[in-house]
Scaffold this motif. Structure first.
Motif, PDB file in Angstrom:
ATOM      1  N   ASN A 126      31.720  -6.186  19.413  1.00  0.00           N
ATOM      2  CA  ASN A 126      30.704  -6.332  20.347  1.00  0.00           C
ATOM      3  C   ASN A 126      29.549  -7.120  18.825  1.00  0.00           C
ATOM      4  O   ASN A 126      28.641  -7.103  19.494  1.00  0.00           O
ATOM      5  CB  ASN A 126      30.537  -5.154  20.656  1.00  0.00           C
ATOM      6  N   SER A 127      29.992  -7.468  18.305  1.00  0.00           N
ATOM      7  CA  SER A 127      29.000  -7.964  17.368  1.00  0.00           C
ATOM      8  C   SER A 127      28.171  -9.227  17.295  1.00  0.00           C
ATOM      9  O   SER A 127      28.550  -9.586  18.493  1.00  0.00           O
ATOM     10  CB  SER A 127      29.874  -8.592  15.629  1.00  0.00           C
ATOM     11  N   ALA A 128      27.467  -9.416  17.329  1.00  0.00           N
ATOM     12  CA  ALA A 128      26.039 -10.338  17.641  1.00  0.00           C
ATOM     13  C   ALA A 128      26.482 -11.509  17.288  1.00  0.00           C
ATOM     14  O   ALA A 128      25.747 -12.526  17.371  1.00  0.00           O
ATOM     15  CB  ALA A 128      24.662 -10.025  17.594  1.00  0.00           C
ATOM     16  N   GLN A 164      33.183  -0.848  12.146  1.00  0.00           N
ATOM     17  CA  GLN A 164      32.837  -0.383  13.194  1.00  0.00           C
ATOM     18  C   GLN A 164      31.397   0.410  13.404  1.00  0.00           C
ATOM     19  O   GLN A 164      31.142   0.111  14.668  1.00  0.00           O
ATOM     20  CB  GLN A 164      34.479  -0.346  14.118  1.00  0.00           C
ATOM     21  N   SER A 165      31.607   0.841  12.737  1.00  0.00           N
ATOM     22  CA  SER A 165      29.704   1.866  13.069  1.00  0.00           C
ATOM     23  C   SER A 165      28.826   1.094  12.121  1.00  0.00           C
ATOM     24  O   SER A 165      27.755   1.596  13.010  1.00  0.00           O
ATOM     25  CB  SER A 165      30.503   3.003  12.140  1.00  0.00           C
ATOM     26  N   GLY A 166      29.349  -0.555  12.106  1.00  0.00           N
ATOM     27  CA  GLY A 166      28.066  -1.180  11.943  1.00  0.00           C
ATOM     28  C   GLY A 166      27.721  -0.504  10.638  1.00  0.00           C
ATOM     29  O   GLY A 166      26.076  -1.716   9.970  1.00  0.00           O
ATOM     30  N   ASN A 168      43.356  -5.514  18.508  1.00  0.00           N
ATOM     31  CA  ASN A 168      41.839  -6.048  19.513  1.00  0.00           C
ATOM     32  C   ASN A 168      40.871  -5.329  19.703  1.00  0.00           C
ATOM     33  O   ASN A 168      39.932  -4.800  20.197  1.00  0.00           O
ATOM     34  CB  ASN A 168      42.153  -6.093  21.039  1.00  0.00           C
ATOM     35  N   LYS A 169      40.484  -5.037  18.017  1.00  0.00           N
ATOM     36  CA  LYS A 169      38.911  -4.768  17.394  1.00  0.00           C
ATOM     37  C   LYS A 169      38.695  -5.677  17.211  1.00  0.00           C
ATOM     38  O   LYS A 169      37.069  -5.267  16.549  1.00  0.00           O
ATOM     39  CB  LYS A 169      39.374  -3.480  16.841  1.00  0.00           C
ATOM     40  N   THR A 170      38.681  -7.101  17.160  1.00  0.00           N
ATOM     41  CA  THR A 170      37.650  -7.227  16.228  1.00  0.00           C
ATOM     42  C   THR A 170      38.146  -8.892  16.359  1.00  0.00           C
ATOM     43  O   THR A 170      38.520  -9.178  17.410  1.00  0.00           O
ATOM     44  CB  THR A 170      38.120  -7.464  14.789  1.00  0.00           C
ATOM     45  N   ARG A 171      37.184  -9.895  16.027  1.00  0.00           N
ATOM     46  CA  ARG A 171      37.314 -11.137  16.696  1.00  0.00           C
ATOM     47  C   ARG A 171      37.514 -12.154  15.671  1.00  0.00           C
ATOM     48  O   ARG A 171      36.360 -11.829  14.220  1.00  0.00           O
ATOM     49  CB  ARG A 171      36.634 -12.061  17.006  1.00  0.00           C
ATOM     50  N   GLN A 172      37.826 -13.229  15.127  1.00  0.00           N
ATOM     51  CA  GLN A 172      37.542 -14.459  14.002  1.00  0.00           C
ATOM     52  C   GLN A 172      36.519 -15.192  13.647  1.00  0.00           C
ATOM     53  O   GLN A 172      36.026 -15.700  15.901  1.00  0.00           O
ATOM     54  CB  GLN A 172      38.375 -15.057  13.699  1.00  0.00           C
TER      55      GLN A 172
END
Length: 312
Positions: free
Chosen positions: A158-160, A218-220, A240-244
């Protein structure tokens, strides 16, 4: 059949179906850690490659290709569930080479520090485990390349942050990196360059514990993680918690490649390179990388002893 019997039969069938579904789902989500590796890519002998083996070359064991393997972390290699057989992307590459040369594969599990002496002393015919080509190593070893050495930036789903393609993109970001690594050196150089341009420096974070690292991301508390792309890509696909959001050469700005290491002047490198190129051309090489989520690190052509990373 009584009504009660029919109910028991239906319930049992339902449980069996559920069990099968759960087993199938688990298999789909996790890697195959069986020693048999039924889905490992196997290939036919490549005569052009086999003919390049010197007639007087003495393998550690006649008819076998003895390869040093370093079980430790996927996707590279870990022990199978028999606790003795190395499995992973590097054993799969070793199998491609062995099959191409018409040899049986013999994997020998060792510690990382043992592969250089093992190859130069003739204990192993080759070492295959994420070994980067460097000019210093080329003094003792011949190399046949099979993968690009990449580092990657990974962010929460969900990162910007959508892309990190240049130093300016990390300005002001909180980035996790491992101490004493190539990626740390690159990140620090980028941060200093940004400061010189009047941009905000990056906040560099270090974590010894991977679980704590994951929580920070994950906590920001951190915006991104910069590490070896191979392990990060595999983990992202599994969890499936992060993306490149960006990849770079592990030797940035120099190009770095991963290669099979053999004894300098031993005569195997050209045979290995030819074998790898045959599998690149026919698509089997791509299947191996895809199996371990390493497609981003694919090369178009294997090379013998290319320019390596410069001596530090």
């Amino acid at each position: 059949m009584s009504y009660r019997t029919r109910l028991l039969s239906i319930a049992a069938g339902g449980l069996l179906s559920l069990s099968a579904a759960l087993a199938s789902n688990a298999q789909a989500q996790g890697p195959d850690l069986s020693p048999t590796q039924k889905d490992r890519v196997r290939v036919e002998k490549v005569e052009a490659a086999a003919k390049l083996i010197p007639a007087d070359f003495k393998f550690v064991t006649p008819g076998k290709l003895t390869v040093a393997s370093i079980p430790g972390r996927l996707p590279f290699a870990v022990y199978a569930n028999d606790n003795k057989t190395p499995v992973g992307s590097e054993p799969d590459i070793a199998q491609l080479v062995a099959d191409s040369l018409g040899l049986e594969l013999e994997l020998v599990p060792i510690a990382w520090a043992d592969w250089p002496l093992g190859v130069t002393s003739g204990r192993f015919d080759a070492a295959i485990h994420n070994i980067t080509v460097t000019e210093e190593r080329k003094q003792k070893f011949d190399f046949s390349t099979y993968r690009n050495d990449l580092i990657g930036f990974y962010v929460p789903l969900n990162s910007a942050v959508q892309s990190i393609s240049k130093p300016e993109d990390v300005a002001g970001l909180k980035v996790i990196v491992s101490s004493g690594t190539n990626q740390e050196e690159i990140l620090l150089r980028w941060s200093e360059a940004n400061k010189a341009k009047g941009l905000a420096p990056s906040e560099v974070q270090y974590y010894d514990d991977e679980a704590v690292l994951d929580v920070a991301l994950q906590s920001g508390r951190a915006d991104a993680y910069l590490g070896p792309n191979a392990t990060s890509a595999f983990k992202a696909a599994q969890e499936n918690k992060t993306r490149q959001v960006g990849t770079f050469s592990g030797g940035w700005p120099e190009t770095a490649e991963i290669a099979v290491a053999t004894k300098k002047g031993g005569g195997l490198a050209d045979a290995f390179t030819t074998a790898l190129n045959a599998q690149i051309e026919n698509g089997n090489y791509a299947k191996v990388l895809a199996r371990w989520n390493l497609s981003a690190e694919a090369i178009k052509q294997s090379r013998t002893n290319p320019q390596g990373l410069p001596k530090s």
